[in-house]
Scaffold this active site. Structure first.
Site, PDB file in Angstrom:
ATOM      1  N   ALA A  73       0.825  -1.204   0.000  1.00 36.95           N
ATOM      2  CA  ALA A  73       0.000   0.000   0.000  1.00 36.95           C
ATOM      3  C   ALA A  73       0.862   1.259   0.000  1.00 36.95           C
ATOM      4  O   ALA A  73       1.979   1.268   0.525  1.00 36.95           O
ATOM      5  CB  ALA A  73      -0.923   0.007   1.221  1.00 36.95           C
ATOM      6  N   GLY A 118       0.808  -5.666   0.622  1.00 38.76           N
ATOM      7  CA  GLY A 118      -0.155  -5.785  -0.459  1.00 38.76           C
ATOM      8  C   GLY A 118       0.441  -6.271  -1.758  1.00 38.76           C
ATOM      9  O   GLY A 118      -0.250  -6.868  -2.584  1.00 38.76           O
ATOM     10  N   GLU A 121       0.424  -9.884  -1.420  1.00 41.64           N
ATOM     11  CA  GLU A 121      -0.967 -10.336  -1.481  1.00 41.64           C
ATOM     12  C   GLU A 121      -1.472 -10.385  -2.917  1.00 41.64           C
ATOM     13  O   GLU A 121      -2.269 -11.270  -3.267  1.00 41.64           O
ATOM     14  CB  GLU A 121      -1.845  -9.426  -0.620  1.00 41.64           C
ATOM     15  CG  GLU A 121      -1.619  -9.653   0.874  1.00 41.64           C
ATOM     16  CD  GLU A 121      -2.353  -8.663   1.742  1.00 41.64           C
ATOM     17  OE1 GLU A 121      -3.096  -9.102   2.629  1.00 41.64           O
ATOM     18  OE2 GLU A 121      -2.185  -7.438   1.536  1.00 41.64           O
ATOM     19  N   GLU A 141       2.701  -6.060   7.732  1.00 34.88           N
ATOM     20  CA  GLU A 141       1.717  -5.059   8.132  1.00 34.88           C
ATOM     21  C   GLU A 141       1.665  -4.783   9.628  1.00 34.88           C
ATOM     22  O   GLU A 141       1.430  -3.636  10.044  1.00 34.88           O
ATOM     23  CB  GLU A 141       0.324  -5.471   7.630  1.00 34.88           C
ATOM     24  CG  GLU A 141       0.089  -5.240   6.137  1.00 34.88           C
ATOM     25  CD  GLU A 141       0.508  -6.412   5.279  1.00 34.88           C
ATOM     26  OE1 GLU A 141       0.123  -6.453   4.098  1.00 34.88           O
ATOM     27  OE2 GLU A 141       1.265  -7.296   5.778  1.00 34.88           O
TER      28      GLU A 141
END
Length: 266
Positions: A73, A118, A121, A141
Site C-alpha cells: 500500500a 499488499g 498479497e 503489516e
C-alpha cells in the site's frame, strides 16, 4: 502484441498468436509500485476487462520496476487520510485484490525484487507464483500497526499452513527467494528472469482448452476447504460443465487424428 493502459499505472499487453496470454503490468516505477487509490482502481478495472474477455486463457501479473514487484500500500497516501477517507478508500483497495483473485482463467505472478504487504498479497491472489533469485517476500503489516488486508491472512495459511502463516505474519519478517521456495511462499524459483519464465509457463497453459482451464480452476478454488465427498461433488459439477462442450469434442477429435487442437473456446 497489443497494449492497453488503464489509468496511469496499469498496462495490459497481449502475447502470442491470438493474444491468448495477457500480461497485467504494474507500472508505477517512481513509487516501486506502491498501490495508491488510483492504482488500485486501475487494477480492478483491468481485471474486470480481462475477466470479461473469453479470448484470454492465462494472465501473468508482472512489474515494470527493476527492483520491485510491488512494495504494498501507498503509506504516504494513507498518512494523509482522515479516518473517514480511509473507510471510503477500503472498497477500492479490496476490489484490486479480489479482482486478481476472481480472474476466471489461470493466473501466474512473476516476482522480481520486493513483494511486500499488499504486493505479496497480489501475488498470493494468483494461482502460481514464479520468482527469481532477487525476490524478497513478506507480510510486514503488523510492524506499521495494521494487518494484511488484501487477503493475506486467508491466502497464506492455505499455502503454508496455519502455524507457518502465523509466524510469518506475527514477526513481519521478510523472506528471501531460497527460503521462500522451501517454505512454499513461492512455487517456481526461476533460474534467470521471473517474467520470462512466467510468460513461458503461461504460454504452455494457454495451449490447452480455455473451457477446460476455467472449469479446472473453478473446481480447484471451490473445492478448497471442503471434505472429500463435497469436493468430489464440486469436481463432478465442473466435469459436467465441460463434458458436452465444443472444446471437449475438438480435443478428443484432435487426439485421435494426431493433430494440434483448434479450440472453439465454448
Amino acid at each position: 502484441m497489443g497494449e492497453q493502459r488503464y489509468g496511469e499505472f496499469v498496462v495490459v499487453r497481449r502475447h502470442g498468436d491470438g493474444g491468448h496470454v495477457a500480461e497485467l503490468v504494474l507500472d508505477r516505477p517512481k513509487a516501486m509500485n506502491a498501490v495508491s487509490s488510483a492504482m488500485a482502481a486501475s487494477i480492478g478495472e483491468a481485471c474486470a476487462a480481462l475477466a470479461a474477455d473469453p479470448g484470454v486463457r492465462t494472465t501473468v501479473l508482472t512489474s515494470s520496476h527493476d527492483r520491485a514487484f510491488c512494495v504494498g500500500a501507498d503509506l504516504k497516501e494513507r498518512n494523509s487520510f482522515s479516518d473517514a477517507e480511509l473507510v471510503r478508500q477500503r472498497p477500492t483497495a479490496r476490489a484490486a485484490y479480489t479482482g486478481v483473485l476472481d480472474l476466471p482463467m489461470p493466473t501466474v505472478a512473476a516476482v522480481h525484487g520486493f513483494a511486500l504487504g499488499g504486493g505479496y498479497e497480489l501475488a498470493l491472489a494468483c494461482d502460481v507464483i514464479v520468482a527469481d533469485g532477487s525476490a524478497v517476500v513478506g507480510l510486514p503489516e503488523v510492524s506499521v500497526g495494521v494487518i494484511p488486508g488484501g487477503g493475506g491472512t486467508q491466502l497464506l495459511p492455505r499455502r503454508v499452513g496455519a502455524a507457518r502463516a502465523a509466524e510469518l505474519v506475527f514477526t513481519a519478517r521478510r523472506v528471501e527467494a531460497g527460503e521462500a521456495r522451501e517454505l512454499g511462499l513461492i512455487d517456481v524459483l526461476a533460474e534467470s528472469d521471473a517474467r520470462e519464465e512466467a510468460l513461458a509457463l503461461a504460454a504452455r497453459i494457454a495451449a490447452n482448452s480455455p473451457v477446460g482451464l476455467r472449469a479446472a480452476k473453478k473446481a480447484l478454488r471451490l473445492g478448497q476447504g471442503l471434505d472429500l465427498r463435497a469436493g468430489l461433488e464440486v469436481e463432478d459439477a465442473a466435469w459436467r460443465s465441460v463434458a458436452f462442450s465444443g472444446d471437449r469434442a475438438e480435443g478428443v477429435a484432435a487426439f485421435n487424428e494426431k493433430r494440434k487442437p483448434e479450440w472453439p473456446g465454448e
